[in-house]
Design an enzyme around this catalytic site. Structure first.
Site, PDB file in Angstrom:
ATOM      1  N   GLN A   1      14.717  35.566  -5.285  1.00 47.91           N
ATOM      2  CA  GLN A   1      15.341  34.507  -4.499  1.00 47.91           C
ATOM      3  C   GLN A   1      14.319  33.775  -3.624  1.00 47.91           C
ATOM      4  O   GLN A   1      14.391  32.547  -3.446  1.00 47.91           O
ATOM      5  CB  GLN A   1      16.453  35.103  -3.629  1.00 47.91           C
ATOM      6  CG  GLN A   1      17.313  34.068  -2.932  1.00 47.91           C
ATOM      7  CD  GLN A   1      18.435  34.717  -2.143  1.00 47.91           C
ATOM      8  OE1 GLN A   1      18.203  35.218  -1.044  1.00 47.91           O
ATOM      9  NE2 GLN A   1      19.625  34.723  -2.709  1.00 47.91           N
TER      10      GLN A   1
ATOM     11  N   ARG B   1       5.142  34.198 -15.072  1.00 49.43           N
ATOM     12  CA  ARG B   1       4.433  35.218 -14.305  1.00 49.43           C
ATOM     13  C   ARG B   1       5.383  36.357 -13.964  1.00 49.43           C
ATOM     14  O   ARG B   1       6.460  36.133 -13.389  1.00 49.43           O
ATOM     15  CB  ARG B   1       3.883  34.587 -13.019  1.00 49.43           C
ATOM     16  CG  ARG B   1       3.287  35.559 -12.014  1.00 49.43           C
ATOM     17  CD  ARG B   1       2.003  36.174 -12.500  1.00 49.43           C
ATOM     18  NE  ARG B   1       1.329  36.883 -11.415  1.00 49.43           N
ATOM     19  CZ  ARG B   1       0.411  37.808 -11.618  1.00 49.43           C
ATOM     20  NH1 ARG B   1       0.052  38.155 -12.851  1.00 49.43           N
ATOM     21  NH2 ARG B   1      -0.183  38.397 -10.594  1.00 49.43           N
TER      22      ARG B   1
ATOM     23  N   GLU C   1       0.829  -1.208   0.000  1.00 47.47           N
ATOM     24  CA  GLU C   1       0.000   0.000   0.000  1.00 47.47           C
ATOM     25  C   GLU C   1       0.860   1.253   0.000  1.00 47.47           C
ATOM     26  O   GLU C   1       0.579   2.221  -0.727  1.00 47.47           O
ATOM     27  CB  GLU C   1      -0.926  -0.001   1.208  1.00 47.47           C
ATOM     28  CG  GLU C   1      -1.848   1.213   1.260  1.00 47.47           C
ATOM     29  CD  GLU C   1      -2.951   1.061   2.283  1.00 47.47           C
ATOM     30  OE1 GLU C   1      -3.764   0.121   2.142  1.00 47.47           O
ATOM     31  OE2 GLU C   1      -3.001   1.869   3.231  1.00 47.47           O
TER      32      GLU C   1
END
Length: 393
Positions: A278, A267, A241
């Site tokens: 930064q 953007r 799992e």
């Protein structure tokens, strides 16, 4: 990683199908709807037969290949609830039946599981038990050639969909880990009832419900792994799992990083793209480190597990690394996209809600850290032994 032409073709096919299977995920999340058509597409490509033998309609792939394919599923499919239901089906029922089931049980049920026509779930957690499996109260009493099950289970993923449920019940004394047994229970068995779907923070397109068992008769030949072997079965299932479920999560991490980098490069704010700042670029670098760390732990652990090495610590570490990286990544993505990340339109707030569940299901982060502490010997008291100093007992 897959290295044959057949395996590479399988990866390509899964990627193509997964892209279409995830369409409309934002609307389905808002409505809490399971993607039936997406499930059928995953059936058509053979996803649910990945690690199972060809004699039952499976693809016969090894664990390493299965993990690699599921990573591609997570990368390409945006419907995290659908992929969660898919891996739940595969590991909850298919894995224990394939590894521990009798030849008769495999012949009867594995073809449907491999085809995805018979949907599986497992019922482990109880309302008052939480992570403590030894506190399990659901009982299974012998009655002739059958067992009679009574009790209730909480947080059963795929519960409202399931045709088969692997139910873990007590056949021995309370507190005895050897007193647990895994039963393959048909949903249509008299006495089995499933509650209404439960609302959730995330993974809303993967239905969750309680399961109630009242004098449910289960034939003796529907025991998986033998009476008293429930914890052995459970431990094997949890290993699969975590590797399979968090392979999907690792694919999601890759996709999210790429999306964030693309956004940061396109953007603009204050005359420059935001990736040149930064504060943003360092955040993206941290996300890249998380992705590469997650992938290394995931695939290295899968290889070690396939080689039958002891991976108890590796499994716990992998689960912690991938699940917690996923939350960091999703939160960072919302921040990088700003106001757009906070809206439902972009799907990033949904990814954050979905990510939180990964630190809870398959063993909480706290449980994984406790497991690692035990493996380090930290569950035993430190005592003084005179001139020889300290030793662990």
């Amino acid at each position: 990683m897959p290295d044959s032409d057949e395996q590479r073709e399988l990866l390509r096919a899964i990627r193509e199908v997964a892209r279409t299977a995830g369409q409309g995920h934002i609307e389905r999340d808002a409505a809490g709807e399971f993607d039936t058509e997406g499930w059928k597409r995953l059936c058509d490509v053979g996803l649910f037969g990945l690690p199972f033998g060809t004699e039952w309609g499976g693809l016969g792939q090894d664990l390493v290949t299965t993990v690699a394919v599921l990573e591609e599923l997570g990368y390409a499919c945006h419907d995290t609830g659908l992929t969660f239901s898919a891996t739940t089906h595969l590991v909850s029922t298919g894995v224990p039946l394939h590894r521990f089931g009798s030849a008769a049980l495999k012949s009867r049920y594995l073809p449907g599981i491999c085809a995805g026509a018979t949907i599986g779930a497992h019922a482990i957690t109880e309302p008052g038990g939480g992570s403590d499996m030894t506190a399990m109260r659901t009982s299974a009493a012998r009655d002739g050639d059958a067992f009679v099950l009574n009790g209730s289970k909480a947080f059963v993923s795929n519960g409202p969909l399931a045709d088969l449920i692997v139910v873990y019940a007590r056949t021995g004394e309370p507190g005895d880990i050897g007193g647990l047994t895994a039963f393959l229970v048909r949903r249509d068995s008299p006495g089995v009832s499933v509650g209404q779907p439960v609302g959730k923070l995330g993974l809303r397109t993967s239905p969750l419900a309680e399961v109630f068992l009242e004098d449910v008769r289960v034939p003796r030949d529907h025991v998986i792994g033998g009476v008293g072997a429930g914890f052995l079965v459970f431990d094997h299932v949890m290993q699969w799992e975590i590797l399979c479920g968090f392979a999907v999560t690792t694919g999601e991490l890759r996709r999210r990083l790429e999306r964030c980098v693309e956004h940061a490069r396109s953007r603009t704010q204050f005359g420059v793209h935001i990736g040149s700042h930064q504060a943003v670029s360092h955040k993206l670098v941290d996300l890249r480190i998380d992705v590469e760390t997650a992938r290394k732990w995931l695939h290295d652990t899968a290889r070690r597990a396939q080689n039958r090495e002891d991976v108890a610590a590796d499994i716990a570490t992998t689960k912690l690394i991938v699940s917690e990286a996923n939350v960091r990544s999703a939160l960072a993505a919302v921040q990088i996209f700003g106001g757009y990340g906070y809206t439902t339109e972009y799907g990033l707030e949904k990814e954050l809600r979905d990510a939180v569940g990964g630190t809870i299901y398959s063993g909480t982060s706290e449980i994984q850290r406790e497991r690692l502490a035990v493996l380090m010997g930290l569950d035993r008291p430190l005592t003084t032994t005179g001139k020889k100093g300290r030793t662990w007992q």
